[in-house]
Write a protein that holds these residues in place. Sequence first.
Motif, short mmCIF file in Angstrom:
data_model
loop_
_atom_site.label_atom_id
_atom_site.label_comp_id
_atom_site.label_asym_id
_atom_site.label_seq_id
_atom_site.Cartn_x
_atom_site.Cartn_y
_atom_site.Cartn_z
N GLU A 68 50.25 20.75 17.96
CA GLU A 68 51.21 20.53 19.06
C GLU A 68 52.37 21.53 19.07
N ARG A 69 52.25 22.60 18.31
CA ARG A 69 53.24 23.68 18.36
C ARG A 69 52.71 24.79 19.26
N PRO A 70 53.51 25.31 20.20
CA PRO A 70 53.03 26.37 21.08
C PRO A 70 52.80 27.68 20.32
N VAL A 71 51.64 28.27 20.54
CA VAL A 71 51.32 29.55 19.91
C VAL A 71 50.60 30.45 20.90
N VAL A 72 50.73 31.76 20.66
CA VAL A 72 49.86 32.72 21.32
C VAL A 72 48.92 33.24 20.23
N ALA A 73 47.63 33.18 20.48
CA ALA A 73 46.63 33.60 19.50
C ALA A 73 45.91 34.84 20.03
N ILE A 74 45.81 35.84 19.18
CA ILE A 74 45.23 37.13 19.57
C ILE A 74 44.16 37.51 18.55
N LEU A 85 41.40 50.03 18.56
CA LEU A 85 42.29 49.72 19.67
C LEU A 85 42.53 50.93 20.55
N GLY A 86 42.44 50.70 21.86
CA GLY A 86 42.75 51.73 22.83
C GLY A 86 43.87 51.27 23.75
N GLU A 87 43.93 51.88 24.92
CA GLU A 87 45.03 51.63 25.85
C GLU A 87 45.08 50.17 26.31
N VAL A 88 43.95 49.63 26.77
CA VAL A 88 43.94 48.30 27.37
C VAL A 88 44.11 47.21 26.32
N GLY A 89 43.29 47.24 25.28
CA GLY A 89 43.39 46.22 24.25
C GLY A 89 44.76 46.21 23.59
N GLY A 90 45.29 47.41 23.31
CA GLY A 90 46.61 47.49 22.70
C GLY A 90 47.70 46.94 23.60
N LYS A 92 47.30 44.63 25.87
CA LYS A 92 47.16 43.17 25.93
C LYS A 92 47.90 42.52 24.75
N ILE A 93 47.72 43.09 23.57
CA ILE A 93 48.37 42.52 22.38
C ILE A 93 49.88 42.65 22.48
N ALA A 94 50.36 43.87 22.78
CA ALA A 94 51.81 44.10 22.86
C ALA A 94 52.45 43.21 23.92
#
Length: 283
Positions: A68-74, A85-90, A92-94
């Motif tokens: 029940e704790r809010p998280v962003v998972a990557i 990692l390239g332009e798009v994937g990087g 998305k993470i950033a």
Amino acid sequence: MADLELLLNKQSFIELGARERIKAVLDQGTFRELLGPFERIMSPWLNKQNIVPQADDGVVVAKGTLQERPVVAIAIEGVFQGGSLGEVGGAKIASALELAVEDNRNGIPTAAVLFLETGGVRLQEANLGLAAIAEIQAAIVELRQYQPVIGVIAGSVGCFGGMSIAAALCSYLIMTQEGRLGLNGPQVIEQEAGAQEYDSKDRPFIWSITGGEQRTVSGLADAFADDDRGQVKQQIADFLVQGIPQLHRSLNYEFYLPKLLQLDTEQQSAPQDVLLTYQGEQV
């Protein structure tokens, strides 16, 4: 008998793909993917070199909750281009980490969990990938002031290159026996310095230096987990409860710099030498 029952009830975490790893950790029914494969946002550079791109560029980002704790998972998909990692994937993470920072500023205590299976920068997108990783590192440093940023290196690609620096910036690192962590990968070291310096085919030696168990006992990772979904999830949850560490490892340079200055680079370090470097007389 109890040990056998425990073994039979284990479910492998390493065998899961990136999307399934996130789903295994988040509270059931809370997984909400951002910029998923149906958005068709993929690398514009791979086709130019006759490489088939992937619809999510090998990076899965999702919002949800953990206990029940809010998280962003990557999660980085290690089987696609070696998790590079390239332009798009990087981006998305950033961007996901930067939005988590914004959440915290708006009163939503969002933490981050990073599943790192990556060789670092994608060679086909070198400068773009480097820029993206720099943005990822800056976002981790900013977010960890508010909430824990938890890295998980499970296997079997490992975490190398610029993303190993990102891993070192995390509030906490969890590794398994199969996971590996190092600035340069074994093949890169062998290519530049020769097999006599670092034989990438000597798997027991490689894992004895950069493997999850060694990194944990050396203090470069915070927890050693079995290849079990339940155990990995519980360890992440424990670190969320623990909160922000008193001192992030990357800020503890007064401890690490003298240790590295004492390192003898004239000969190949043995596993025990690595432990002595970081733990001294405690070993």
